[in-house]
Design a protein around this motif. Structure first.
Motif: not given
Length: 325
Positions: A177-198
């Motif tokens: 998915l390195y190049r296959a996955s393309v989407g809208d991504v914030p240019e600044g910093k954000y975090t997604i919690p570890l240990g939490k499923a979605e």
């Protein structure tokens, strides 16, 4: 927001971390001016210098031994193992040193500021030495966090959180998915919690669970199943260790069924651990046996990669078996 593929999202997370922390160092095989075999670290050496972004010899055990030493004295060490298949020469350093550093000293010293990046999995016709998914080996070792992004947005947020973790992390990147996955991504910093499923998709009839690139297979299978009137709940585990038992259990209690899918071989895979735990937690709510859709118990075949892969068709067949049980 900006359109990014997964490589660009990873590169952005690394750049932000290095700007914030002057002790952060990126190193590995050809990660300097070349940017690594997949170009994930492109431009970082130009921006931060050769003292902070540098090539290492082709010695994985040495890379991780060096990383442990750097992290133990306060450096944010970010080594890259060129392919997850190459991580095995460093196995002793990771499971006997990295994972045990804090425990052996009663936290007088630790290597919590260590994030090992490595591309894993198949789908690129890499054959038996460039396609493996070795997460189960490391999930067996207390003291490590194992993280898997499924797309560019998740990759940047999960990597940023990994780089701020107080525990050593192995960050498995799905190279398909390195190049296959393309989407809208914030240019600044954000975090997604570890240990939490979605919960990626809500559903009522069956729970589908995977991590990394395998989530895409679930989404395709769920679309097929929807034409049969089957409502699938899709969960991206995101962190394999520690894994989010509560979210998965609550979903299975609601649906009564579970399909777990992984790229790695069936025997001894992490899907087995999930199946055993959910059977224990949700036994009286299960309407059918838990299904595991996995790779085959054979070295990853080059010519027969399509047959080996736990693709959406195999997941769909498992859904039908579970529903019709």
């Amino acid at each position: 927001m900006a359109k990014m593929n997964m490589l660009q999202a990873i590169n952005s997370a690394l750049a932000i971390a290095m700007e914030e922390n002057e002790n952060a160092c990126v190193f590995g095989e050809d990660v300097g001016a070349f940017g690594g075999v997949f170009r994930a670290t492109s431009g970082l050496q130009e921006k931060f210098g050769k003292d902070r972004v540098f090539n290492t010899p082709l010695v994985e055990q040495g890379i991780l031994g060096f990383a442990n030493g750097l992290a133990a004295q306060g450096t944010l060490a970010i080594p890259e193992i060129q392919f997850a298949d190459y991580i095995f020469p460093a196995f002793d350093q990771i499971v006997n040193e990295t994972a045990k550093f804090r425990f052996r000293s009663g936290n007088e010293f630790n290597v919590g500021n260590l994030v090992i990046r490595t591309p894993y999995g198949g789908g690129i016709h890499g054959g038996l030495y460039h396609s493996q998914s070795p997460e189960a080996y490391f999930a067996h070792t207390p003291g490590l966090k194992l993280v898997f992004p499924r797309n560019a947005y998740q990759a940047k947020g999960l990597l940023a959180a990994s780089l701020e973790s107080n525990d050593p992390v192995i960050f498995f990147e799905p190279k398909r998915l390195y190049r296959a996955s393309v989407g809208d991504v914030p240019e600044g910093k954000y975090t997604i919690p570890l240990g939490k499923a979605e919960i990626v998709q809500q559903g009522t009839d069956i729970t589908l669970l995977a991590w990394g690139a395998q989530v895409e297979m679930l989404e395709k299978a769920a679309e097929m199943a929807s034409k049969d009137g089957i409502s699938c709940e899709i969960i991206d585990l995101r962190t394999v260790a520690p894994w989010d038992v509560e979210t998965v259990s609550q979903s299975v209690i609601k649906t009564g069924r579970l399909v777990v899918s992984q790229e790695a071989p069936l025997t001894g895979g992490f899907a087995s651990e999930i199946a055993a735990t959910i059977q224990d937690e949700c036994f009286l709510h299960l309407e059918s046996p838990i299904e595991r859709v996995c790779g085959l118990d054979t070295p990853y075949p080059l010519a027969h990669e399509k047959e080996y892969m736990a693709d959406h068709l195999k997941v769909y067949e498992a859904i039908k078996r579970s529903i019709n049980y």
